[in-house]
Design an enzyme around this catalytic site. Structure first.
Site, mmCIF file in Angstrom:
data_model
loop_
_atom_site.group_PDB
_atom_site.id
_atom_site.type_symbol
_atom_site.label_atom_id
_atom_site.label_comp_id
_atom_site.label_asym_id
_atom_site.label_seq_id
_atom_site.Cartn_x
_atom_site.Cartn_y
_atom_site.Cartn_z
ATOM 1 N N CYS A 259 0.887 -1.269 0.200
ATOM 2 C CA CYS A 259 -0.036 -0.013 0.103
ATOM 3 C C CYS A 259 0.885 1.109 0.211
ATOM 4 O O CYS A 259 1.877 1.436 0.901
ATOM 5 C CB CYS A 259 -0.828 -0.180 1.289
ATOM 6 S SG CYS A 259 -1.836 1.544 1.580
ATOM 7 N N CYS B 102 -0.849 5.628 7.165
ATOM 8 C CA CYS B 102 -2.098 5.167 7.515
ATOM 9 C C CYS B 102 -2.142 4.481 9.106
ATOM 10 O O CYS B 102 -1.230 3.627 9.338
ATOM 11 C CB CYS B 102 -2.739 4.211 6.678
ATOM 12 S SG CYS B 102 -4.294 3.390 7.218
ATOM 13 N N CYS C 176 -2.562 -0.004 9.409
ATOM 14 C CA CYS C 176 -1.477 -1.146 9.489
ATOM 15 C C CYS C 176 -0.281 -0.702 10.097
ATOM 16 O O CYS C 176 0.138 0.487 9.929
ATOM 17 C CB CYS C 176 -0.996 -1.719 7.873
ATOM 18 S SG CYS C 176 -2.345 -2.410 7.073
ATOM 19 N N GLN D 157 -16.584 -11.019 14.161
ATOM 20 C CA GLN D 157 -15.277 -11.012 13.572
ATOM 21 C C GLN D 157 -15.031 -10.588 12.244
ATOM 22 O O GLN D 157 -15.642 -11.128 11.318
ATOM 23 C CB GLN D 157 -14.877 -12.521 13.868
ATOM 24 C CG GLN D 157 -14.883 -13.176 15.271
ATOM 25 C CD GLN D 157 -13.847 -12.542 16.275
ATOM 26 O OE1 GLN D 157 -13.279 -11.664 16.182
ATOM 27 N NE2 GLN D 157 -14.097 -12.906 17.417
ATOM 28 N N TYR E 278 -19.784 -12.839 26.927
ATOM 29 C CA TYR E 278 -19.276 -11.838 25.779
ATOM 30 C C TYR E 278 -19.512 -12.544 24.281
ATOM 31 O O TYR E 278 -18.896 -12.527 23.526
ATOM 32 C CB TYR E 278 -17.879 -11.437 25.684
ATOM 33 C CG TYR E 278 -17.304 -11.082 27.078
ATOM 34 C CD1 TYR E 278 -17.296 -9.694 27.314
ATOM 35 C CD2 TYR E 278 -16.779 -12.010 27.728
ATOM 36 C CE1 TYR E 278 -17.138 -9.222 28.642
ATOM 37 C CE2 TYR E 278 -16.517 -11.518 29.209
ATOM 38 C CZ TYR E 278 -16.521 -10.119 29.468
ATOM 39 O OH TYR E 278 -16.162 -9.618 30.885
ATOM 40 N N GLU F 258 -24.080 -11.179 26.444
ATOM 41 C CA GLU F 258 -23.599 -9.922 25.825
ATOM 42 C C GLU F 258 -24.354 -8.589 25.880
ATOM 43 O O GLU F 258 -25.659 -8.620 26.473
ATOM 44 C CB GLU F 258 -24.005 -10.285 24.075
ATOM 45 C CG GLU F 258 -24.114 -9.298 23.101
ATOM 46 C CD GLU F 258 -22.608 -8.627 23.126
ATOM 47 O OE1 GLU F 258 -21.747 -9.304 23.176
ATOM 48 O OE2 GLU F 258 -22.664 -7.179 22.953
ATOM 49 N N ASP G 278 -14.817 -14.474 25.942
ATOM 50 C CA ASP G 278 -14.226 -13.664 24.515
ATOM 51 C C ASP G 278 -14.734 -12.025 24.786
ATOM 52 O O ASP G 278 -15.283 -11.376 23.946
ATOM 53 C CB ASP G 278 -15.017 -14.195 23.422
ATOM 54 C CG ASP G 278 -14.562 -13.701 22.231
ATOM 55 O OD1 ASP G 278 -13.271 -12.918 22.279
ATOM 56 O OD2 ASP G 278 -14.904 -13.845 20.963
ATOM 57 N N CYS H 182 -8.077 -10.912 22.333
ATOM 58 C CA CYS H 182 -7.701 -9.983 21.477
ATOM 59 C C CYS H 182 -6.519 -9.164 21.878
ATOM 60 O O CYS H 182 -6.423 -8.138 21.328
ATOM 61 C CB CYS H 182 -9.107 -9.268 20.667
ATOM 62 S SG CYS H 182 -9.882 -8.601 21.726
HETATM 63 N N1 SAH Z 1 -17.628 -14.144 20.929
HETATM 64 C C1 SAH Z 1 -18.044 -12.973 19.848
HETATM 65 C C2 SAH Z 1 -17.979 -11.709 20.163
HETATM 66 C C3 SAH Z 1 -16.517 -11.214 20.983
HETATM 67 S S1 SAH Z 1 -16.132 -9.549 20.859
HETATM 68 C C4 SAH Z 1 -17.713 -13.462 18.565
HETATM 69 O O1 SAH Z 1 -16.655 -13.884 18.567
HETATM 70 O O2 SAH Z 1 -18.190 -12.825 17.751
HETATM 71 C C5 SAH Z 1 -16.517 -9.225 22.546
HETATM 72 C C6 SAH Z 1 -18.044 -8.857 22.781
HETATM 73 O O3 SAH Z 1 -18.393 -8.481 24.087
HETATM 74 C C7 SAH Z 1 -18.792 -7.764 21.730
HETATM 75 O O4 SAH Z 1 -19.809 -8.248 21.244
HETATM 76 C C8 SAH Z 1 -19.127 -6.480 23.008
HETATM 77 O O5 SAH Z 1 -20.410 -5.832 22.454
HETATM 78 C C9 SAH Z 1 -19.291 -7.698 24.026
HETATM 79 N N2 SAH Z 1 -19.028 -6.846 25.448
HETATM 80 C C10 SAH Z 1 -18.437 -5.711 25.758
HETATM 81 N N3 SAH Z 1 -18.372 -5.672 27.070
HETATM 82 C C11 SAH Z 1 -19.302 -6.350 27.653
HETATM 83 C C12 SAH Z 1 -19.504 -6.455 28.981
HETATM 84 N N4 SAH Z 1 -19.265 -6.031 29.764
HETATM 85 N N5 SAH Z 1 -20.471 -7.732 29.055
HETATM 86 C C13 SAH Z 1 -20.898 -8.563 27.943
HETATM 87 N N6 SAH Z 1 -20.526 -8.191 26.668
HETATM 88 C C14 SAH Z 1 -19.886 -7.309 26.791
#
Ligand code: SAH
Length: 470
Positions: free
Chosen positions: A84, A90, A93, A298, A327, A348, A399, A426
């Site tokens: 790029c 940017c 990246c 994702q 999550y 969530e 997650d 992450c």
């Molecule tokens: N497991 C899912 C999402 C992971 S991302 C997947 O793989 O697609 C993290 C997620 O946590 C997001 O959807 C976000 O909205 C949510 N989140 C953020 N803070 C939170 C909290 N305190 N309690 C519950 N969910 C939460």
């Protein structure tokens, strides 16, 4: 006396505007090069481990400083030509100048270093599986959010923010974005120009079009275009719909998102559909998912499948288990695991995501998954108390977003005594912090595996497996 003086002088090894030659020997958490001038660490953006560079010192602190890259005197063996043209400016990246093999190696080390330093883990006692790299680290993203602004000639432009600023660097053909984005951006920008639709000016909190969000269902081919606007109405929106549909018939959903707040948060709460449904669908493996603009999904579908397969493997389900997926977003992991478990509960915080999750269970004829909306750290302790401490969980999946889990949640998870905890992360820093707490409270870290979801950037995803000690 003379010795003392020398010592004092040594502390001020460099001053602002000094020019020096540096051998880059390490990489910082955000991919920047680190070299040492007489032991004093200097962080150099865009310099790569193995480079010999000439730099100018920009800022000095007590124990480290920052320098600007002036010249690569001898390039690192890991250096490659970025694809790029705006890769260096940017903010998206950080590692395009680094070979992909080296990126992967560095990401794996990053996870292990965090586990050691922050988590106090003896990594020799843990099974570290090789990081999963992408077949091709380009054009993998299914979602792009382009800020909109003006160029010097007063024409609307879309692109990305320059690192650590809100200055827009125009870019319509991002190397990690979907190839179909360019034509869509051109269409929106031409529409704005032809119809004098103002771009948003962040500094003055005026103007209309703030961001263009494009999401592509890589399996289904469905595309969503969402304009985030500082207002409730887009003049001549029917014309934009017509033009977009003409340039790309795969566009299944066009909508507006209202964000009138003076904030740098991208999305507002309200969605106004302009064409089609206010969501698209995509598949991961055998399962189909509905995704709304406000829901998390994702960004790298090819790697997501491998990530979820690893989570499934680490969950080690035999069929009779109760699983809590905390999550859970739109229920992707929950539904993935539900096929091998007796019951799955997802939690969530985003209401639209939970609506999607419930819909997705039905869409896939899954009847053993149930979803709760709310903060995991509120919902799970409340359910635990309600059940008289008898809330059952054989496996808990965590997650969380980058900031990791709140201790209050981890405490309840420990009290629930699941046999296994699968932690999808992450951010290796907060992962290591949370693992430390779990390890101090009866859990053993068994396995870790990195998964590269974000090639060319410094971000890295991982899955960890913890087991309750006998
Ligand atoms: N497991 C899912 C999402 C992971 S991302 C997947 O793989 O697609 C993290 C997620 O946590 C997001 O959807 C976000 O909205 C949510 N989140 C953020 N803070 C939170 C909290 N305190 N309690 C519950 N969910 C939460």
């Amino acid at each position: 006396m003379a010795k003392d003086k020398r010592k004092k002088e040594k502390k001020v090894v460099c001053r602002k505007n000094d020019e020096l030659l540096l051998k880059i020997e390490d990489m910082g958490t955000e991919g920047e090069g680190i070299g040492r001038a007489d032991g004093y660490a200097l962080f150099v953006k865009d310099a790569l481990i193995g480079d010999l560079v000439r730099v100018r010192v920009m800022k000095t602190r007590k124990h480290f400083g920052y320098a600007r890259l002036l010249e690569i005197v001898k390039p690192s063996p890991f250096r490659v030509e970025p694809k790029c043209p705006v890769a260096r400016q940017c903010g998206g990246c950080q590692l395009q100048h680094c070979s992909y093999e080296k990126q992967l190696q560095w990401k794996e080390e990053k996870i292990l270093n965090c586990l050691k330093r922050i988590g106090g883990v003896d990594v020799n006692q843990v099974i570290v599986e090789p990081i999963m790299g992408m077949a091709s680290p380009y054009h993998y993203r299914n979602k792009s959010q382009y800020p909109v602004g003006y160029n010097r000639d007063g024409e609307p432009v879309a692109g990305f923010y320059v690192g650590r600023t809100h200055q827009i660097i125009p870019c319509r053909n991002c190397e990690v974005g979907d190839p179909s984005n360019q034509l869509i951006l051109d269409t929106v920008l031409d529409f704005m120009k032809d119809n004098r639709i103002p771009a948003y000016v962040e500094k003055e909190h005026r103007g209309l079009v703030r961001h263009i969000l494009i999401r592509v269902g890589k399996e289904t081919g469905q595309i969503m275009v969402c304009l985030i606007i500082n207002g409730k109405k887009l003049p001549k929106s029917e014309l934009l719909v017509e033009q977009l549909r003409q340039v790309n018939p795969q566009i299944a959903s066009i909508c507006l998102n209202v964000n009138e707040a003076d904030t740098n948060v991208i999305l507002g709460e309200e969605i106004i559909p302009l064409y089609g449904e206010p969501y698209i669908e995509d598949c991961i493996g055998e399962l189909r998912y509905r995704i709304s603009p406000l829901s998390f999904y994702q960004v790298n579908p090819e790697q997501t499948k491998r990530l979820y397969e690893t989570a499934l493997e680490y969950a080690d389900l035999q069929g009779a288990e109760t699983v809590w997926d905390l999550y859970c977003g739109i229920g992707t992991i929950s539904l993935f695991l539900s096929q091998k478990a007796d019951k799955v509960y997802g939690v969530e915080i985003v209401p639209q995501a939970i609506e999607d999750a419930k819909y997705n269970a039905e869409l896939n004829h899954i009847t053993n998954a149930e979803f709760f909306v709310g903060a995991a750290e509120e919902v799970v302790p409340a359910k635990f108390r309600e059940s008289g401490d008898a809330l059952r969980a054989d496996v808990v999946v965590l997650d969380p977003p980058r900031k990791g889990c709140e201790e209050k949640l981890l405490q309840t998870v420990i009290e629930m005594e699941p046999k296994r905890i699968v932690y999808v992360s992450c951010d290796p820093g907060t992962l290591a912090r949370d693992l430390k707490y779990l390890r101090e409270n009866g859990y053993e870290l068994e396995r870790v595996r990195g998964c590269d979801m974000f090639g060319m950037s410094y971000h890295v995803e991982s899955v960890s497996k913890l087991s309750l000690k006998e």
